[in-house]
Design a protein around this motif. Structure first.
Motif, PDB file in Angstrom:
ATOM      1  N   ASP A   1       4.800 -11.538  21.954  1.00 37.65           N
ATOM      2  CA  ASP A   1       4.137 -10.541  21.138  1.00 37.65           C
ATOM      3  C   ASP A   1       4.243  -9.174  21.818  1.00 37.65           C
ATOM      4  O   ASP A   1       3.760  -8.979  22.914  1.00 37.65           O
ATOM      5  CB  ASP A   1       2.671 -10.958  20.990  1.00 37.65           C
ATOM      6  N   VAL A   2       4.883  -8.218  21.159  1.00 36.30           N
ATOM      7  CA  VAL A   2       5.017  -6.872  21.708  1.00 36.30           C
ATOM      8  C   VAL A   2       3.798  -6.071  21.277  1.00 36.30           C
ATOM      9  O   VAL A   2       3.540  -5.920  20.085  1.00 36.30           O
ATOM     10  CB  VAL A   2       6.323  -6.196  21.226  1.00 36.30           C
ATOM     11  N   ARG A   3       3.043  -5.568  22.264  1.00 38.98           N
ATOM     12  CA  ARG A   3       1.816  -4.833  21.982  1.00 38.98           C
ATOM     13  C   ARG A   3       1.843  -3.488  22.687  1.00 38.98           C
ATOM     14  O   ARG A   3       2.214  -3.407  23.850  1.00 38.98           O
ATOM     15  CB  ARG A   3       0.590  -5.605  22.471  1.00 38.98           C
ATOM     16  N   GLY A   4       1.409  -2.459  21.968  1.00 43.23           N
ATOM     17  CA  GLY A   4       1.342  -1.119  22.528  1.00 43.23           C
ATOM     18  C   GLY A   4      -0.093  -0.700  22.737  1.00 43.23           C
ATOM     19  O   GLY A   4      -0.976  -1.037  21.954  1.00 43.23           O
ATOM     20  N   TYR A   5      -0.338   0.037  23.813  1.00 43.04           N
ATOM     21  CA  TYR A   5      -1.672   0.510  24.151  1.00 43.04           C
ATOM     22  C   TYR A   5      -1.602   2.004  24.416  1.00 43.04           C
ATOM     23  O   TYR A   5      -0.857   2.448  25.299  1.00 43.04           O
ATOM     24  CB  TYR A   5      -2.220  -0.211  25.383  1.00 43.04           C
ATOM     25  N   THR A   6      -2.365   2.782  23.660  1.00 41.22           N
ATOM     26  CA  THR A   6      -2.409   4.220  23.853  1.00 41.22           C
ATOM     27  C   THR A   6      -3.687   4.555  24.603  1.00 41.22           C
ATOM     28  O   THR A   6      -4.781   4.183  24.179  1.00 41.22           O
ATOM     29  CB  THR A   6      -2.391   4.951  22.497  1.00 41.22           C
ATOM     30  N   VAL A   7      -3.533   5.209  25.745  1.00 44.70           N
ATOM     31  CA  VAL A   7      -4.669   5.616  26.563  1.00 44.70           C
ATOM     32  C   VAL A   7      -4.528   7.106  26.833  1.00 44.70           C
ATOM     33  O   VAL A   7      -3.492   7.703  26.558  1.00 44.70           O
ATOM     34  CB  VAL A   7      -4.716   4.831  27.899  1.00 44.70           C
ATOM     35  N   GLU A   8      -5.578   7.701  27.364  1.00 50.84           N
ATOM     36  CA  GLU A   8      -5.482   9.105  27.726  1.00 50.84           C
ATOM     37  C   GLU A   8      -4.466   9.220  28.857  1.00 50.84           C
ATOM     38  O   GLU A   8      -4.600   8.593  29.897  1.00 50.84           O
ATOM     39  CB  GLU A   8      -6.842   9.644  28.180  1.00 50.84           C
ATOM     40  N   GLY A   9      -3.415   9.953  28.614  1.00 49.61           N
ATOM     41  CA  GLY A   9      -2.366  10.101  29.617  1.00 49.61           C
ATOM     42  C   GLY A   9      -1.043   9.532  29.177  1.00 49.61           C
ATOM     43  O   GLY A   9      -0.006   9.888  29.725  1.00 49.61           O
ATOM     44  N   GLY A  10      -1.040   8.622  28.191  1.00 45.96           N
ATOM     45  CA  GLY A  10       0.238   8.087  27.750  1.00 45.96           C
ATOM     46  C   GLY A  10       0.115   6.814  26.940  1.00 45.96           C
ATOM     47  O   GLY A  10      -0.953   6.438  26.471  1.00 45.96           O
ATOM     48  N   ARG A  11       1.245   6.151  26.814  1.00 46.96           N
ATOM     49  CA  ARG A  11       1.331   4.919  26.022  1.00 46.96           C
ATOM     50  C   ARG A  11       2.109   3.878  26.813  1.00 46.96           C
ATOM     51  O   ARG A  11       3.127   4.186  27.433  1.00 46.96           O
ATOM     52  CB  ARG A  11       2.040   5.212  24.707  1.00 46.96           C
ATOM     53  N   VAL A  12       1.629   2.630  26.777  1.00 48.82           N
ATOM     54  CA  VAL A  12       2.263   1.516  27.478  1.00 48.82           C
ATOM     55  C   VAL A  12       2.516   0.410  26.463  1.00 48.82           C
ATOM     56  O   VAL A  12       1.649   0.101  25.642  1.00 48.82           O
ATOM     57  CB  VAL A  12       1.362   0.987  28.618  1.00 48.82           C
ATOM     58  N   VAL A  13       3.704  -0.192  26.520  1.00 42.64           N
ATOM     59  CA  VAL A  13       4.046  -1.294  25.627  1.00 42.64           C
ATOM     60  C   VAL A  13       4.436  -2.492  26.477  1.00 42.64           C
ATOM     61  O   VAL A  13       5.302  -2.390  27.348  1.00 42.64           O
ATOM     62  CB  VAL A  13       5.202  -0.914  24.674  1.00 42.64           C
ATOM     63  N   PHE A  14       3.770  -3.637  26.233  1.00 40.47           N
ATOM     64  CA  PHE A  14       4.060  -4.888  26.933  1.00 40.47           C
ATOM     65  C   PHE A  14       4.601  -5.911  25.957  1.00 40.47           C
ATOM     66  O   PHE A  14       4.209  -5.944  24.792  1.00 40.47           O
ATOM     67  CB  PHE A  14       2.788  -5.479  27.571  1.00 40.47           C
ATOM     68  N   ASP A  15       5.485  -6.771  26.442  1.00 40.52           N
ATOM     69  CA  ASP A  15       5.930  -7.958  25.710  1.00 40.52           C
ATOM     70  C   ASP A  15       5.138  -9.112  26.317  1.00 40.52           C
ATOM     71  O   ASP A  15       5.408  -9.545  27.432  1.00 40.52           O
ATOM     72  CB  ASP A  15       7.434  -8.163  25.886  1.00 40.52           C
ATOM     73  N   ILE A  16       4.132  -9.595  25.585  1.00 37.95           N
ATOM     74  CA  ILE A  16       3.197 -10.579  26.125  1.00 37.95           C
ATOM     75  C   ILE A  16       3.551 -11.959  25.606  1.00 37.95           C
ATOM     76  O   ILE A  16       3.541 -12.200  24.400  1.00 37.95           O
ATOM     77  CB  ILE A  16       1.750 -10.202  25.765  1.00 37.95           C
ATOM     78  N   GLY A  17       3.878 -12.857  26.522  1.00 40.76           N
ATOM     79  CA  GLY A  17       4.195 -14.233  26.181  1.00 40.76           C
ATOM     80  C   GLY A  17       3.020 -15.144  26.478  1.00 40.76           C
ATOM     81  O   GLY A  17       1.909 -14.698  26.764  1.00 40.76           O
ATOM     82  N   ALA A  18       3.264 -16.450  26.434  1.00 41.60           N
ATOM     83  CA  ALA A  18       2.194 -17.424  26.665  1.00 41.60           C
ATOM     84  C   ALA A  18       1.780 -17.477  28.131  1.00 41.60           C
ATOM     85  O   ALA A  18       0.605 -17.685  28.440  1.00 41.60           O
ATOM     86  CB  ALA A  18       2.640 -18.804  26.205  1.00 41.60           C
ATOM     87  N   SER A  19       2.732 -17.302  29.064  1.00 41.96           N
ATOM     88  CA  SER A  19       2.401 -17.454  30.479  1.00 41.96           C
ATOM     89  C   SER A  19       2.816 -16.269  31.339  1.00 41.96           C
ATOM     90  O   SER A  19       2.615 -16.300  32.549  1.00 41.96           O
ATOM     91  CB  SER A  19       3.062 -18.722  31.024  1.00 41.96           C
ATOM     92  N   ALA A  20       3.401 -15.243  30.754  1.00 45.04           N
ATOM     93  CA  ALA A  20       3.832 -14.076  31.523  1.00 45.04           C
ATOM     94  C   ALA A  20       3.969 -12.885  30.581  1.00 45.04           C
ATOM     95  O   ALA A  20       3.875 -13.033  29.363  1.00 45.04           O
ATOM     96  CB  ALA A  20       5.166 -14.350  32.218  1.00 45.04           C
ATOM     97  N   ALA A  21       4.198 -11.723  31.151  1.00 44.48           N
ATOM     98  CA  ALA A  21       4.377 -10.506  30.359  1.00 44.48           C
ATOM     99  C   ALA A  21       5.459  -9.653  30.997  1.00 44.48           C
ATOM    100  O   ALA A  21       5.812  -9.847  32.156  1.00 44.48           O
ATOM    101  CB  ALA A  21       3.068  -9.731  30.274  1.00 44.48           C
ATOM    102  N   ASP A  22       5.966  -8.716  30.229  1.00 42.64           N
ATOM    103  CA  ASP A  22       7.012  -7.820  30.711  1.00 42.64           C
ATOM    104  C   ASP A  22       6.719  -6.423  30.187  1.00 42.64           C
ATOM    105  O   ASP A  22       6.227  -6.269  29.066  1.00 42.64           O
ATOM    106  CB  ASP A  22       8.379  -8.299  30.214  1.00 42.64           C
ATOM    107  N   LEU A  23       7.011  -5.420  30.982  1.00 39.58           N
ATOM    108  CA  LEU A  23       6.831  -4.042  30.559  1.00 39.58           C
ATOM    109  C   LEU A  23       8.010  -3.634  29.692  1.00 39.58           C
ATOM    110  O   LEU A  23       9.155  -3.733  30.114  1.00 39.58           O
ATOM    111  CB  LEU A  23       6.739  -3.116  31.779  1.00 39.58           C
TER     112      LEU A  23
END
Length: 179
Positions: free
Chosen positions: A108-130
């Motif tokens: 599941d690719v999820r994006g998070y917008t915070v003050e300062g920028g945006r981060v997108v992770f590819d979140i799997g069942a047991s690990a994640a990737d930037l």
């Protein structure tokens, strides 16, 4: 005496002309070479749905293995003020090959917008990737990766906003820290 003054005046004028010509030449060459630090490229819909995989457009992040495009929510999380800090901080090496745990991360690719920028992770069942991290204008960004966590920190004027993705002994989870 007047002969000495004429020689001094001629030397001063020729030296001034030489310095001016040199400065003009160097200035015209150097004027086109000054540049700002490169920034991360924004994520566009075209990039996410491109049919044949293209090589990465930026070297600061890697793309995950191609997955079928699915809509994913893009939550704008609230910033809790609890301490959250990784045990060690080693800079990420963008040229290193992904570990087997990272290869399993495709999910599941999820994006998070915070003050300062945006981060997108590819979140799997047991690990994640930037997937990507993009700072806003005027913010600096730093990324750390380890086998069981990823940290992206945006800094500006003494402020620090961090996004953590951890998966040690639990499914991947994203946390935020603002200082």
């Amino acid at each position: 005496m007047s002969r000495g003054l004429v020689h001094a005046l001629a030397w001063s004028l020729s030296t001034g002309a030489a310095v001016t010509l040199s400065w003009w030449g160097v200035h015209s060459v150097m004027a086109g070479t000054a540049y700002d630090r490169p920034r991360a490229l924004p994520i566009t819909a075209q990039t996410a749905t491109a049919s044949p995989p293209r090589p990465p457009e930026a070297t600061s992040t890697r793309r995950p293995p191609p997955v079928s495009p699915t809509p994913s929510p893009t939550p704008s999380p609230r910033m809790p003020s609890g301490p959250a800090s990784p045990a060690s901080s080693a800079p990420a090496d963008p040229t290193s090959s992904p570990s087997p745990a990272r290869q399993e991360a495709a999910g599941d690719v999820r994006g998070y917008t915070v003050e300062g920028g945006r981060v997108v992770f590819d979140i799997g069942a047991s690990a994640a990737d930037l997937v990507s991290a993009t700072p806003e204008a005027g913010w600096q960004m730093q990324v750390w990766t380890q086998p069981t966590w990823i940290r992206v920190t945006f800094t500006r004027d003494g402020r620090e906003v961090s996004v953590f993705c951890t998966w040690h002994d639990h499914p991947p989870m994203v946390q935020f820290d603002e200082r």
